[in-house]
Design a protein around this motif. Structure first.
Motif, PDB file in Angstrom:
ATOM      1  N   UNK A 212     -23.235 -27.725  12.811  1.00  0.00           N
ATOM      2  CA  UNK A 212     -22.754 -29.044  12.411  1.00  0.00           C
ATOM      3  C   UNK A 212     -21.587 -29.482  13.285  1.00  0.00           C
ATOM      4  N   UNK A 213     -21.511 -30.761  13.603  1.00  0.00           N
ATOM      5  CA  UNK A 213     -20.340 -31.262  14.339  1.00  0.00           C
ATOM      6  C   UNK A 213     -19.070 -30.997  13.537  1.00  0.00           C
ATOM      7  N   UNK A 214     -17.963 -30.819  14.257  1.00  0.00           N
ATOM      8  CA  UNK A 214     -16.696 -30.516  13.601  1.00  0.00           C
ATOM      9  C   UNK A 214     -16.287 -31.614  12.628  1.00  0.00           C
ATOM     10  N   UNK A 215     -16.589 -32.868  12.975  1.00  0.00           N
ATOM     11  CA  UNK A 215     -16.211 -33.976  12.089  1.00  0.00           C
ATOM     12  C   UNK A 215     -16.922 -33.864  10.744  1.00  0.00           C
ATOM     13  N   UNK A 216     -18.192 -33.452  10.759  1.00  0.00           N
ATOM     14  CA  UNK A 216     -18.928 -33.289   9.504  1.00  0.00           C
ATOM     15  C   UNK A 216     -18.406 -32.107   8.694  1.00  0.00           C
ATOM     16  N   UNK A 217     -18.035 -31.032   9.386  1.00  0.00           N
ATOM     17  CA  UNK A 217     -17.479 -29.863   8.698  1.00  0.00           C
ATOM     18  C   UNK A 217     -16.158 -30.220   8.025  1.00  0.00           C
ATOM     19  N   UNK A 218     -15.327 -30.981   8.738  1.00  0.00           N
ATOM     20  CA  UNK A 218     -14.046 -31.400   8.168  1.00  0.00           C
ATOM     21  C   UNK A 218     -14.256 -32.305   6.960  1.00  0.00           C
ATOM     22  N   UNK A 219     -15.188 -33.245   7.093  1.00  0.00           N
ATOM     23  CA  UNK A 219     -15.462 -34.160   5.993  1.00  0.00           C
ATOM     24  C   UNK A 219     -15.995 -33.403   4.764  1.00  0.00           C
ATOM     25  N   UNK A 220     -16.890 -32.446   4.992  1.00  0.00           N
ATOM     26  CA  UNK A 220     -17.435 -31.634   3.904  1.00  0.00           C
ATOM     27  C   UNK A 220     -16.327 -30.815   3.236  1.00  0.00           C
ATOM     28  N   UNK A 221     -15.468 -30.216   4.044  1.00  0.00           N
ATOM     29  CA  UNK A 221     -14.405 -29.364   3.511  1.00  0.00           C
ATOM     30  C   UNK A 221     -13.419 -30.171   2.676  1.00  0.00           C
ATOM     31  N   UNK A 222     -13.065 -31.352   3.157  1.00  0.00           N
ATOM     32  CA  UNK A 222     -12.133 -32.213   2.417  1.00  0.00           C
ATOM     33  C   UNK A 222     -12.743 -32.629   1.080  1.00  0.00           C
ATOM     34  N   UNK A 223     -14.034 -32.998   1.098  1.00  0.00           N
ATOM     35  CA  UNK A 223     -14.706 -33.407  -0.139  1.00  0.00           C
ATOM     36  C   UNK A 223     -14.800 -32.257  -1.144  1.00  0.00           C
ATOM     37  N   UNK A 224     -15.016 -31.043  -0.643  1.00  0.00           N
ATOM     38  CA  UNK A 224     -15.139 -29.888  -1.530  1.00  0.00           C
ATOM     39  C   UNK A 224     -13.798 -29.517  -2.176  1.00  0.00           C
ATOM     40  N   UNK A 225     -12.692 -29.812  -1.514  1.00  0.00           N
ATOM     41  CA  UNK A 225     -11.369 -29.470  -2.061  1.00  0.00           C
ATOM     42  C   UNK A 225     -10.653 -30.682  -2.656  1.00  0.00           C
ATOM     43  N   UNK A 226     -11.296 -31.851  -2.590  1.00  0.00           N
ATOM     44  CA  UNK A 226     -10.618 -33.079  -3.010  1.00  0.00           C
ATOM     45  C   UNK A 226     -10.257 -33.071  -4.490  1.00  0.00           C
ATOM     46  N   UNK A 227     -11.181 -32.616  -5.334  1.00  0.00           N
ATOM     47  CA  UNK A 227     -10.906 -32.629  -6.774  1.00  0.00           C
ATOM     48  C   UNK A 227      -9.731 -31.714  -7.097  1.00  0.00           C
ATOM     49  N   UNK A 228      -9.672 -30.560  -6.470  1.00  0.00           N
ATOM     50  CA  UNK A 228      -8.551 -29.634  -6.693  1.00  0.00           C
ATOM     51  C   UNK A 228      -7.248 -30.264  -6.231  1.00  0.00           C
ATOM     52  N   UNK A 229      -7.269 -30.877  -5.054  1.00  0.00           N
ATOM     53  CA  UNK A 229      -6.064 -31.497  -4.512  1.00  0.00           C
ATOM     54  C   UNK A 229      -5.564 -32.615  -5.413  1.00  0.00           C
ATOM     55  N   UNK A 230      -6.480 -33.474  -5.868  1.00  0.00           N
ATOM     56  CA  UNK A 230      -6.081 -34.611  -6.689  1.00  0.00           C
ATOM     57  C   UNK A 230      -5.576 -34.165  -8.062  1.00  0.00           C
ATOM     58  N   UNK A 231      -6.241 -33.179  -8.655  1.00  0.00           N
ATOM     59  CA  UNK A 231      -5.799 -32.698  -9.972  1.00  0.00           C
ATOM     60  C   UNK A 231      -4.406 -32.073  -9.882  1.00  0.00           C
ATOM     61  N   UNK A 232      -4.161 -31.303  -8.823  1.00  0.00           N
ATOM     62  CA  UNK A 232      -2.844 -30.702  -8.630  1.00  0.00           C
ATOM     63  C   UNK A 232      -1.777 -31.778  -8.460  1.00  0.00           C
ATOM     64  N   UNK A 233      -2.068 -32.783  -7.631  1.00  0.00           N
ATOM     65  CA  UNK A 233      -1.094 -33.839  -7.361  1.00  0.00           C
ATOM     66  C   UNK A 233      -0.817 -34.679  -8.603  1.00  0.00           C
ATOM     67  N   UNK A 234      -1.872 -35.046  -9.341  1.00  0.00           N
ATOM     68  CA  UNK A 234      -1.694 -35.896 -10.521  1.00  0.00           C
ATOM     69  C   UNK A 234      -0.897 -35.176 -11.598  1.00  0.00           C
ATOM     70  N   UNK A 235      -1.206 -33.913 -11.849  1.00  0.00           N
ATOM     71  CA  UNK A 235      -0.460 -33.179 -12.877  1.00  0.00           C
ATOM     72  C   UNK A 235       1.002 -32.990 -12.466  1.00  0.00           C
ATOM     73  N   UNK A 236       1.239 -32.756 -11.195  1.00  0.00           N
ATOM     74  CA  UNK A 236       2.623 -32.656 -10.709  1.00  0.00           C
ATOM     75  C   UNK A 236       3.347 -33.980 -10.871  1.00  0.00           C
ATOM     76  N   UNK A 237       2.668 -35.075 -10.548  1.00  0.00           N
ATOM     77  CA  UNK A 237       3.280 -36.401 -10.682  1.00  0.00           C
ATOM     78  C   UNK A 237       3.599 -36.741 -12.130  1.00  0.00           C
ATOM     79  N   UNK A 238       2.758 -36.322 -13.063  1.00  0.00           N
ATOM     80  CA  UNK A 238       3.039 -36.579 -14.479  1.00  0.00           C
ATOM     81  C   UNK A 238       4.356 -35.945 -14.902  1.00  0.00           C
ATOM     82  N   UNK A 239       4.569 -34.707 -14.469  1.00  0.00           N
ATOM     83  CA  UNK A 239       5.830 -34.024 -14.803  1.00  0.00           C
ATOM     84  C   UNK A 239       7.009 -34.705 -14.115  1.00  0.00           C
ATOM     85  N   UNK A 240       6.831 -35.090 -12.857  1.00  0.00           N
ATOM     86  CA  UNK A 240       7.919 -35.725 -12.106  1.00  0.00           C
ATOM     87  C   UNK A 240       8.267 -37.098 -12.677  1.00  0.00           C
TER      88      UNK A 240
END
Length: 302
Positions: A212-240
């Protein structure tokens, strides 16, 4: 995404160059007065007593001092050095004490300490060194764990976060003190954590999808970790956000820096670090780094 980041960085640097930062007492110099009274400390009453004195930045906090036992009402009042003086004069200190005695008749003043401009200058230098060393340590760590392309991407993202955070403090002229330096170092760690999660998935997918082209691998990797990243950020923001609105003036600057840092840190982990990695390129076979170099059958089973 990098175009937006570039514009924001230019604005941040322009604001910093034109009006600088609104340094607090830690960096500008000033005087700290410690008080004690039999009545509970009412920060609003203390601040109201000094509002008419036109002394600039005044910080008032209630503190716990074990030397006074349980029944204590100790406050710490910090007054910035005036523009035409190196430190707060004795006359100004006396005026402050008299104003406080009118508002709180039984108040006593247990100590008065001053921070001169020399010490403040050393604090600025030490703070800058601390941030640079933290980013340098990140560069070495990522380089050893992944590859130098990943390290460059991570450091660019961290510098992006630090510059934009300093820029927003310069643009809005929010007080900048040692607590903000602590926030910057925390932001570096938080942003790095997000970036490493994305990069770790990128490395796994580079092994898994060698064609796979590197751009597709990067896009796939970001999408696979996006939910984790967003949940971590949102819960941190709620406390802040709870701390920002309910925590009081003492920690508001620190919490604002953290809120802004979480937002730009999440953004940079998703868009900036990965885009830099795409520009630099990276090797595709992590299982055998150079064993098949030059072999025309190297990827026949991929």
């Amino acid at each position: 995404s990098l175009g937006i980041s570039a514009v924001l960085i230019v604005i941040a640097l322009g604001s910093f160059g034109l009006q600088g930062l609104n340094f607090g007492i830690d960096f500008r110099g000033g005087t700290t007065i410690r008080t004690q009274s039999t009545e509970p400390v009412d920060i609003g009453t203390y601040r109201g007593a000094m509002d008419g004195l036109e002394l600039g930045d005044i910080s008032i906090t209630e503190v716990f001092d074990p030397t006074f036992g349980e029944d204590q009402n100790v406050a710490m009042i910090r007054i910035q050095a005036q523009d035409d003086q190196e430190s707060v004069s004795a006359a100004v200190i006396q005026t402050v004490e008299e104003a406080l005695q009118v508002a709180v008749p039984d108040v006593t003043f247990t100590s008065v300490e001053s921070v001169g401009p020399k010490v403040s200058g050393e604090l600025i230098q030490t703070a800058v060194i601390a941030v640079i060393l933290a980013i340098g340590a990140v560069l070495i760590y990522i380089w050893m764990r992944f590859e130098w392309q990943f390290a460059v991407g991570a450091v660019v993202a961290l510098v992006h976060d630090v510059v934009l955070t300093i820029g927003v403090f310069s643009e809005m002229q929010i007080q900048f003190d040692l607590a903000i330096i602590a926030a910057l170092l925390t932001i570096v760690g938080y942003s790095l954590n997000d970036t490493v999660v994305v990069f770790d998935r990128v490395r796994e997918n580079l092994r898994k999808y060698k064609q796979k082209p590197l751009s597709e691998v990067l896009n796939l990797s970001i999408n696979e970790t996006l939910s984790r990243t967003m949940m971590t950020s949102v819960t941190t923001l709620l406390a802040l956000l709870a701390l920002y609105f309910l925590g009081g003036d003492v920690i508001r600057g620190f919490v604002f820096a953290m809120i802004w840092g979480v937002i730009v840190g999440t953004y940079s982990s998703i868009f900036v670090a990965s885009t830099v990695l795409l520009w630099l390129g990276v090797k595709r076979d992590w299982s055998k780094p150079d064993a098949n170099a030059g072999n025309q059958f190297a990827n026949i089973d991929a």
